[in-house]
Design an enzyme around this catalytic site. Sequence first.
Site, short mmCIF file in Angstrom:
data_model
loop_
_atom_site.label_atom_id
_atom_site.label_comp_id
_atom_site.label_asym_id
_atom_site.label_seq_id
_atom_site.Cartn_x
_atom_site.Cartn_y
_atom_site.Cartn_z
N LYS A 159 65.91 11.20 -69.65
CA LYS A 159 65.37 10.80 -68.34
C LYS A 159 63.97 10.23 -68.53
O LYS A 159 63.17 10.78 -69.29
CB LYS A 159 65.36 12.00 -67.41
N SER A 193 67.47 13.75 -58.98
CA SER A 193 66.79 12.55 -59.41
C SER A 193 67.24 12.05 -60.78
O SER A 193 66.95 10.92 -61.17
CB SER A 193 65.28 12.81 -59.47
N SER A 202 67.94 18.52 -59.25
CA SER A 202 68.13 17.21 -59.88
C SER A 202 68.99 17.24 -61.12
O SER A 202 69.45 16.18 -61.58
CB SER A 202 66.76 16.60 -60.23
#
Length: 588
Positions: free
Chosen positions: A72, A146, A170
Amino acid sequence: MIPDLLDIATLRAGFAAGAFTPGELVDEVYDRIEAYRDPAVFIALRPRAAARDEAMAADPSLPLAGLPFAVKDNIDVAGMPTTAGCPAFAYMPARDAAVVARLRAAGAVPIGKTNLDQFATGLNGTRSPHGAPRCVFDERYISGGSSSGSAVAVAAGLAVFSLGTDTAGSGRVPASFNNLVGLKPTRGLLPASGVVPACRSLDCVSVFANAAADAATVLAAAQGVDAEDPYSRAPETVALPARPRVGILGAAERIGGNEAGYAALYARSCAVAEGLGWTLVEIDDAPFRAAASLLYEDAFVAERLSALRGFFAQSPEAFDPAVRAILERARGFDAADLFDAQARLMGLRRQAGAELAKVDALLLPTAPEIFTVAAMLEAPIALNAALGRYTNFVNLLDMAAVAVPAGFRADGLPFGVSLIGPAFSDAGLLALGDALHRAGSPGCGVSRRAAPGALAMPEAARISIVVAGAHLSGMALNHELTALGARLEETTTTAPDYRLYALATAPAKPGLVRAPGFAGAGIAVERWSLTAEGFGRFVAGVPGPMTIGQVTLADGRRFAGFLCEPAALEGAREITGFGGWRAYLAAA
């Protein structure tokens, strides 16, 4: 041929059999990325040749040797920009984040940085200037966020596993929407040094994988304290039973609080759990929902501003409108508000604790519903808030969680459930989640194929106790140990400097004492082990003049064991020469 489902066990077996090389696996992954229909998954890729060379150079004995993983883009990878989904914020880190460095040391190969809701603020995956990654099963629907790109990368077969972050869900919501396992470890178990903070005190690095066994392998390789992360924690083990009591939503909440298709799938998951021998206990989820609301609707949201305050003041126009609105609201809270919020949280922790005392873990929907991208863009704040109904509270209450696939709706969209337990119950949650995943049979990722390599339930941590008298095997009080599940680990002797006495008690008991400087032959003893709960119950029942202290064995190891109070030796007969209580009784 490289399989479509990229799970660790199958890939390692392929390497060992010579079916393909780590370099060929990297090439396959890059080919898939280039061909994949959704360009919003990755923000940046490493050069193919660099990743291939690193994979081929990996020591094959390492647990993750040659396996490509995605990261990420709020987690540092040396030589690649970290943007956190905001190009104006980008910087070039000189070194890997701690978790990335540990995975590379275990042989894994980072291939690129994945898209995310900007600054990890969101659960939907649409708050990025790089576009919105889509659900792998229907591009009209959100991927979840996210950690949007990280989830899609694994579900679509573009990486073996990936790293996300999880402050409010997330690492779990995107797993649910893409038919994956999503591990949100105990806070601090995976260090967050080298991670752009969202809410620093609550942030967790998370893992997306096709199977719980893969997530467990990644966790084992990367967990532990890092000196640069003050919130990092050393691994511990909180055991969970193989047939747990799991807290589920009450019937009214189960029907009314979930979208219709998800409600039926949640009921099915509860039935599957019951079929595994788990006990279902309805709980009142009101205190958990109230705690969840604190994360965005109260002063705790101000922590999202603290890490970005200078950049936000300088460049507010660089922020996604929904993210900017959240940070603007955070400006309205002061320190007094935060203390008030902390007090409310402590009250809710007590209420939640009363519900948690009834169960070993919670079994909840990961998300109550899924939305189209169009609907999310029309109501970005309200719909995003709905997604965190069953996830936002977990870090506030210092719990661990694992999300697992749990079936598909009639329209082909996946559903997932989460097992949530106390801090450091990660291993137990993964094993329980794996059992539920396999029993529910929805497979993994977009392939829906079941991954090999079931994950065994970890054995409860056990505590040793050394016995020298009536608790020896076959003797009068041994049943007190066996009734608590004690296990005989070894028959041995103490260090030479111990003496044994027949105490003047009725009935007769031996008294073991240490006599520094005494050079004997050692006293015959047994070492048993119990679970932490069993040990506590056993020790609580030890009568005087017996005490529990540290007993040193002949090889120098020290364990808890039976000793006696010095006053009890008055009038006692020394029987050290017999070598042990059993031999003394046989000679009497």
